[in-house]
Structure formats: C-alpha cells, structure tokens
Design an enzyme around this catalytic site. Structure first.
Site, PDB file in Angstrom:
ATOM      1  N   ASN A 143       0.843  -1.195   0.000  1.00 61.81           N
ATOM      2  CA  ASN A 143       0.000   0.000   0.000  1.00 61.81           C
ATOM      3  C   ASN A 143       0.877   1.242   0.000  1.00 61.81           C
ATOM      4  O   ASN A 143       1.989   1.238   0.522  1.00 61.81           O
ATOM      5  CB  ASN A 143      -0.891  -0.002   1.240  1.00 61.81           C
ATOM      6  CG  ASN A 143      -1.701   1.272   1.359  1.00 61.81           C
ATOM      7  OD1 ASN A 143      -2.534   1.573   0.511  1.00 61.81           O
ATOM      8  ND2 ASN A 143      -1.443   2.054   2.402  1.00 61.81           N
ATOM      9  N   ASP A 188      -5.201  21.068   9.488  1.00 63.14           N
ATOM     10  CA  ASP A 188      -5.657  20.252   8.369  1.00 63.14           C
ATOM     11  C   ASP A 188      -6.257  21.137   7.281  1.00 63.14           C
ATOM     12  O   ASP A 188      -6.106  22.363   7.306  1.00 63.14           O
ATOM     13  CB  ASP A 188      -6.628  19.172   8.836  1.00 63.14           C
ATOM     14  CG  ASP A 188      -6.312  17.824   8.200  1.00 63.14           C
ATOM     15  OD1 ASP A 188      -6.315  17.761   6.950  1.00 63.14           O
ATOM     16  OD2 ASP A 188      -6.053  16.862   8.928  1.00 63.14           O
ATOM     17  N   GLU A 215      -1.399   1.273  -6.045  1.00 64.10           N
ATOM     18  CA  GLU A 215      -0.952   2.659  -6.146  1.00 64.10           C
ATOM     19  C   GLU A 215       0.271   2.814  -7.053  1.00 64.10           C
ATOM     20  O   GLU A 215       0.323   3.732  -7.888  1.00 64.10           O
ATOM     21  CB  GLU A 215      -0.636   3.227  -4.750  1.00 64.10           C
ATOM     22  CG  GLU A 215      -1.847   3.488  -3.892  1.00 64.10           C
ATOM     23  CD  GLU A 215      -2.270   2.276  -3.070  1.00 64.10           C
ATOM     24  OE1 GLU A 215      -3.208   2.406  -2.270  1.00 64.10           O
ATOM     25  OE2 GLU A 215      -1.645   1.197  -3.232  1.00 64.10           O
TER      26      GLU A 215
END
Length: 413
Positions: free
Chosen positions: A127, A236, A190
């Site tokens: 991943n 964020d 990915e």
C-alpha cells in the site's frame, strides 16, 4: 521530481529563493502567499521545494493531461502500469537532523513531515499513502494512521500476528507518484497507477526490509510496532487545528538520499494539500454520476477546502437527473458536504458562473435537497459529536422543456 521542477522552470512558474529561510514558520509564511512553486536553495542549509502542485494547471501537467480534461482521463484509469525492478538500496542510519523538516504554525505539536509517502507491505500486498508525521526523535515519528484506512488495517493485522509492519517512506517523488498515493485505488495498486500516469512503466527499488519504492530524493525504511506517542495539534485542510491523539510510532532503521537531496514539503491547509486531498475524489464522483446521467465534469472547489464542496456539470436526459446526480455524488464521496449540479453552459471552474446558475435556475422549495443525520467529514469543525452532519444538494439546472427561458444573450446565437 527534479525533472518536473525543471519543466516548471521552463514555463516561468518557479520562484528561486536564494536567501536563507528558516524551517520554523518562515517557509510556511512564504508558501501561503502564492501558488507558484517555491524552490529554497538555503532552507536551514538544505534545498527544499514547496507548492510543487499547488494549482490545478501544475497538477494536470504532472499527470500528463490538460486542466479541463484531467478528470475524464483519471476516470478512465485502469491501474495497470508495469513496475520495473532496479535492484536493492543500501541504507545508512536514519537521522532527521539531516533534513529541513518544517514547523508550520505556532500551535503545531512539533516539526512535521507532510509529503512523505509511506509504503507498507504485508503478505505480498503493498500500500502507498501519505500520513502526517510528527518528528519525535532523530529516527522516530508519530504518524496519524486514520482508522479503517489500509495502513491502519495492515498495522493491526501485523500486530495481531506478533509482528511489526515493514514500511518505507519516500520524500521528493515525482508528483504523479504522490498523487497516486492519495487516490483510492484497487487494493495495492498505487504504484501501478503511478506507472500508468507516467506512461506505463515505473522503476522501483527494494529496501532491505523488502518494501518496494519508486525513485525519490530521500528514502527511509523502518517498522511500525507497538510503540505509541502523542501526535498533534496539526492544521488540516480547513485551516483549523486538529486535536492531539495517541498514535503509532514509526521507527526508521535506515536512510538513503541522493546527493544534495531536495526536500519536498506540503503546506498544511494550503492549495497543494487541498488539491491532493480533493482531486483524487473527482474521478470517483464522475464515475458515480455517469451511472445516473451524462456527466461532463466534476470540481471540488478551492473555497470548499478542496474537499467539502463539489460542482458537478451534467447534460440532463430527464427532469430528475439533477437530484440523482446529487445523490450519486454524496454516495461517492462521503465527506462531501455541499454539492451544486449545473448545466453544460456553466463553467464549473468559475465560481461566478456557478453563482449565476444558482441565482437564475434555483427555486428553494423545489431544487434543494437537505439530508440530516448523515456521516460527514471528521475535518469539518461544525460536525456533531457523533460525527454526523447535514448535507445540502443544489439542483441549479434548467427545467427540461423550458430551456429558452434561460438562454443568455450573445453574438454567436
């Protein structure tokens, strides 16, 4: 990454910062004022780059597409590129003091690595994802592993077996690799997606712990075990502080760098952060809406933090298509909070044009959908304590059969 930076230089899109710049606040304060690429030649004595893909045009160029056709190209991806093995990397001891790791805002929990791509490997499945990582020592970070995401699940599985999860982190990869790591793809695809974006093939190297990595300026290998530490606060995408949490610690056991490596840093809450969070969801929404009507484009807007607000451009085939498109968009991206559906004559990239559609084509009693008590984004400051929120869809399309009422005057009629 260096090749891409050179391409941006040739287009006059890079600002060369020759003077010394501090990693503590100063670099961030410069990056927030522009979407141009900033190349720091002396960032606490090291070379660094920010705003690498901070506008949609640069991101599209990195992915080999034009800005307007980017989402259609991404929606057609097969995630089937090839990986070309290049051998093994030799590591030296990891030491973050060699890198210009930045502190961005006054209340940050510490210096943060924000553009590090973490590759995790378990049972032959690899991943790739980006995690915010707060540096806690010369070879340690506290990493925010979002519950339910692939790295989190792999880590839990490794611990259940009494093992540590082997990982590698790269900093300074080609933007296509960074983008691929931010995209929800079929499990473990990915790197193949990055290869597809880069023309079909991607060279990869093997770290001593068996994890595969693409070319990058900096590569570190390590493990995620049982150790935890306090992580945060951290800014964020909404520009607000996320709170402290107890998170897993990554211990890095080796490090490899190019000569005079260029360190990539993403400004938290900045344009690059928002694009990398939001654009990967646009093709997912595009495909979902294509299942209910003819979709032309999808944009997650900058003003909506690149994540919470969407514009969906369609060609209606039946009168209910606008509302069906709204429901499909919400289902495809559960963090989406407000979505506006517009016709083909409205430019979804132009906020003024979208506002025009709302002003002239919306009746509030007929064209608004309000959905309460549904899961929202954990990043939204106004979410309820149980994580629920309210979603609003706006059908800003013309009424079928009455299009002549909405035709705008012009000289090409």
């Amino acid at each position: 990454m260096r090749k891409f930076i050179d391409e941006m230089r040739e287009q006059g899109l890079v600002d060369e910062i020759e003077r010394p710049v501090s990693t503590r606040f100063e670099a961030a304060q410069m990056a927030v004022k522009t979407d141009r690429v900033l190349y720091f030649h002396d960032c606490d004595g090291k070379e660094a780059v920010m705003n690498l893909t901070a506008d949609r045009r640069a991101l599209a160029a990195a992915l080999g597409a034009d800005e307007k056709g980017l989402i259609r190209r991404l929606a057609a991806a097969n995630y089937d590129g090839n990986l070309k093995p290049m051998g093994k990397l030799e590591m030296r001891p990891a030491d973050f003091s060699e890198l210009p790791v930045m502190t961005f805002y006054p209340k940050d929990g510490g210096p943060y690595i924000t553009a590090g791509i973490v590759f995790s490997r378990l049972d032959g499945v690899e991943n790739a994802s980006i995690h915010r990582m707060m540096v806690t020592g010369k070879d340690r970070v506290a990493a925010r592993l979002v519950e339910g995401r692939h790295t989190y699940v792999m880590h839990r599985e490794a611990l259940a077996r009494g093992e540590r999860l082997p990982i590698a982190m790269v900093i300074g990869a080609h933007p296509a690799v960074t983008f691929a790591s931010c995209t929800r793809v079929p499990e473990g695809r990915e790197l193949q997606f990055a290869a597809e974006l880069l023309g079909g093939e991607l060279p990869v190297w093997e770290c001593p712990n068996g994890v595969l990595v693409p070319e990058a300026e900096i590569v570190l290998e390590g493990y995620i075990g049982n150790e935890t530490a306090e992580e945060g606060p951290f800014v964020d995408i909404t520009g607000t502080y996320d709170f402290e949490r107890i998170q897993p610690v990554i211990e890095f056991t080796g490090m490899w760098t190019k000569e005079n490596p260029v360190y990539h840093s993403i400004l938290p809450g900045g344009s690059e952060h928002r694009l990398l969070m939001g654009v990967p969801y646009e093709p997912k929404i595009y495909r979902a809406v294509a299942g209910v009507t003819t979709v032309r484009n999808v944009v997650l807007t900058t003003g909506g933090c690149g994540y919470l607000h969407g514009i969906v451009q369609v060609r209606k085939n039946t009168q209910g298509d606008g509302k069906n498109a709204i429901m499909a968009a919400f289902a495809a991206h559960t963090s989406l909070k407000h979505v506006v559906v517009v016709d083909e004559d409205i430019d979804p990239f132009d906020p003024e044009d979208v506002e025009y559609a709302i002003a002239t084509r919306v009746r509030g009693d007929r064209d608004l959908m309000v959905v309460t008590g549904v899961r929202g984004s954990s990043l939204d400051p106004c979410r309820e304590g149980d994580g629920t929120n309210v979603k609003i869809g706006v059908d800003a399309t013309m009424t079928l059969g009455e299009e002549e009422k909405f035709v705008r005057a012009g000289w090409d009629e």
